[in-house]
Scaffold this motif. Structure first.
Motif, short mmCIF file in Angstrom:
data_model
loop_
_atom_site.label_atom_id
_atom_site.label_comp_id
_atom_site.label_asym_id
_atom_site.label_seq_id
_atom_site.Cartn_x
_atom_site.Cartn_y
_atom_site.Cartn_z
N TRP A 238 4.52 -0.85 8.41
CA TRP A 238 4.63 0.51 7.87
C TRP A 238 6.08 0.97 7.77
CZ3 TRP A 238 0.36 3.30 6.29
CH2 TRP A 238 -0.88 2.78 6.65
N GLY A 239 6.39 1.66 6.68
CA GLY A 239 7.63 2.40 6.61
C GLY A 239 7.51 3.70 7.37
N ALA A 240 8.64 4.36 7.57
CA ALA A 240 8.65 5.62 8.33
C ALA A 240 8.15 6.80 7.51
CB ALA A 240 10.05 5.90 8.86
N PHE B 142 0.83 -1.20 0.00
CA PHE B 142 0.00 0.00 0.00
C PHE B 142 0.87 1.26 0.00
CE2 PHE B 142 -4.22 -1.69 1.18
CZ PHE B 142 -3.87 -2.98 1.59
N TYR C 285 0.22 5.37 1.04
CA TYR C 285 -0.65 6.37 1.61
C TYR C 285 0.05 7.73 1.53
CZ TYR C 285 -3.90 2.98 3.68
OH TYR C 285 -4.84 2.00 3.87
N GLY D 80 8.43 11.60 12.85
CA GLY D 80 9.44 11.02 11.97
C GLY D 80 9.49 9.51 11.98
N GLN D 81 8.50 8.88 12.59
CA GLN D 81 8.52 7.42 12.67
C GLN D 81 7.29 6.83 11.99
OE1 GLN D 81 9.55 5.70 16.43
NE2 GLN D 81 10.89 7.41 16.99
N SER D 82 7.34 5.54 11.84
CA SER D 82 6.25 4.86 11.16
C SER D 82 5.05 4.73 12.09
CB SER D 82 6.69 3.48 10.69
OG SER D 82 7.12 2.72 11.79
N LEU D 83 3.93 4.39 11.48
CA LEU D 83 2.73 4.10 12.25
C LEU D 83 2.92 2.79 13.01
CD1 LEU D 83 0.09 4.93 9.52
CD2 LEU D 83 0.36 6.15 11.67
N PHE E 141 -5.43 6.90 1.59
CA PHE E 141 -5.05 5.81 0.69
C PHE E 141 -4.76 6.32 -0.71
CE2 PHE E 141 -5.00 1.72 -1.20
CZ PHE E 141 -5.81 1.74 -2.33
N LEU F 182 -4.00 7.73 16.39
CA LEU F 182 -4.93 7.68 15.26
C LEU F 182 -5.84 6.47 15.38
CD1 LEU F 182 -2.02 8.27 12.88
CD2 LEU F 182 -4.02 9.71 12.66
N VAL G 117 -8.70 -1.46 2.70
CA VAL G 117 -8.09 -0.13 2.78
C VAL G 117 -8.44 0.52 4.10
CG1 VAL G 117 -8.09 2.17 1.75
CG2 VAL G 117 -8.11 0.13 0.29
N ALA H 290 -4.51 13.21 8.60
CA ALA H 290 -4.52 11.75 8.61
C ALA H 290 -3.96 11.21 7.29
CB ALA H 290 -5.95 11.25 8.80
N PRO H 291 -3.39 10.03 7.32
CA PRO H 291 -2.98 9.38 6.06
C PRO H 291 -4.21 9.07 5.21
CG PRO H 291 -1.97 8.30 7.97
CD PRO H 291 -3.02 9.22 8.50
N TYR I 270 -2.79 0.37 -4.12
CA TYR I 270 -2.59 -0.99 -3.62
C TYR I 270 -2.12 -1.85 -4.77
CZ TYR I 270 -3.95 -5.73 -2.13
OH TYR I 270 -3.97 -7.07 -1.82
N GLN J 85 0.23 11.51 3.39
CA GLN J 85 -0.10 12.18 4.64
C GLN J 85 0.42 13.62 4.62
OE1 GLN J 85 1.55 10.52 8.29
NE2 GLN J 85 -0.19 11.27 9.49
N PHE K 184 -8.42 6.71 8.11
CA PHE K 184 -7.96 7.18 9.41
C PHE K 184 -8.75 8.39 9.88
CE2 PHE K 184 -4.03 4.84 10.10
CZ PHE K 184 -3.75 4.33 8.84
N GLY K 185 -8.84 8.49 11.20
CA GLY K 185 -9.29 9.74 11.79
C GLY K 185 -8.18 10.76 11.67
N ALA K 186 -8.50 12.01 12.00
CA ALA K 186 -7.53 13.10 11.83
C ALA K 186 -6.41 13.05 12.86
CB ALA K 186 -8.25 14.45 11.90
N ARG L 77 -3.18 14.74 18.80
CA ARG L 77 -1.78 15.04 19.11
C ARG L 77 -1.66 15.33 20.60
NH1 ARG L 77 2.68 16.98 16.18
NH2 ARG L 77 1.39 17.05 14.30
N GLY M 214 0.10 17.28 9.69
CA GLY M 214 -1.00 17.53 10.61
C GLY M 214 -2.31 16.88 10.24
N GLN N 10 -1.47 -8.28 8.54
CA GLN N 10 -1.01 -7.16 9.35
C GLN N 10 -0.22 -6.22 8.46
OE1 GLN N 10 -1.56 -6.60 12.71
NE2 GLN N 10 -2.89 -8.38 12.74
N LEU N 11 -0.38 -4.93 8.67
CA LEU N 11 0.36 -3.94 7.89
C LEU N 11 1.67 -3.60 8.59
CD1 LEU N 11 -2.43 -1.47 6.77
CD2 LEU N 11 -0.99 -2.85 5.29
N LEU O 218 3.73 7.21 2.68
CA LEU O 218 3.96 6.04 3.52
C LEU O 218 3.78 4.76 2.71
CD1 LEU O 218 1.77 7.14 6.58
CD2 LEU O 218 4.17 7.65 6.17
#
Lengths: 109, 117
Positions: free
Chosen positions: A99-101, A33, A35, B40-43, A45, B92, B105, A42-43, A48, A37, B108-110, B113, A40, A96-97, A87
């Motif tokens: 994720w990259g950074a 996937f 995404y 700076g990090q992944s989810l 889509f 999130l 797919v 949300a990610p 895929y 972002q 996400f919510g907003a 923070r 500030g 399970q997903l 992302l």
């Protein structure tokens, strides 16, 4: 272990083309996937891929090579609004997903 | 796709306190997911919340620290308990829905923070 690698940051010029690469290692594979972002927010889509090849969706395309554990996101005719983090996430055999950074893309005029 | 309302959008909290984040979806969904995203990090997936059963937590996350409620198919809460500065992050919630491509797919919510002082 499972891992997703993508560049931390890239810079490109408005109107140009940019390719964001992603390599993945997952236990089994059920798709890749992308995404977007914005800061500030949300990610959301983008794409895929589960089969090898290129999927085109307007200015954005995503490519997958399962044998190489590799994907890329291609953005054409870049616009300032494309400045965002992108992302990459691989889905393993348990759905399970992983994720990259994220790759922060900076678009310059 | 589903529309998710998440609140609070941001908060500044004192060490040792707890904060509950709410997530409301505009349609009924089986599973809701809670993620953490540090700068700076992944989810990172915290837990999966199913209606009518206990949440399933990922390695490194425990129910005492992150209790989750899922009273119905459109609502969930995540509590961050006994907060420390290390809990400062974006939290999130998300739901998965099938897409024409066959993919599940995530929407996400907003995000919420949290800054812990």
């Amino acid at each position: 272990g499972q891992n997703i690698d993508q560049p931390t940051e890239m810079t490109a010029t408005e109107g140009a083309i940019v390719q964001i690469n992603c390599t993945y290692q997952t236990s089994g594979f059920n798709g890749l996937f992308w995404y977007q972002q914005h800061a500030g927010e949300a990610p959301t889509f983008l794409s895929y891929n589960v089969l090898d090849g290129l999927e085109e969706k307007g200015r954005f395309s995503s490519f997958l090579s399962r044998s190489k554990g590799y994907s890329y996101l291609l953005l054409k005719e870049l616009q300032m609004k494309d400045s965002a983090s992108y992302l990459c996430a691989g889905m393993d055999s348990n759905y399970q997903l992983i994720w990259g950074a994220g790759t922060k893309l900076i678009i310059k005029p | 796709s589903a529309v998710i309302s998440q609140k609070p959008s941001r908060d500044i909290c004192q060490r040792g306190t707890s904060l509950t984040i709410q997530c409301q979806v505009d349609s009924q969904v089986t599973m809701m997911f809670w993620y953490r995203q540090q700068p700076g990090q992944s989810l990172t997936l915290i837990a999966t919340a199913n209606q009518g059963s206990e949440a399933t937590y990922e390695s490194g996350f425990v129910i005492d620290k992150f209790p989750i409620s899922r009273p119905n198919l459109t609502f969930s809460t995540l509590t961050v308990s006994n907060m420390s500065p290390e809990d400062s992050s974006i939290y999130l919630c998300s739901v998965g829905q099938g897409a024409p491509s066959g993919a599940n797919v995530l929407t996400f919510g907003a995000g919420s923070r949290l800054t812990v002082l």
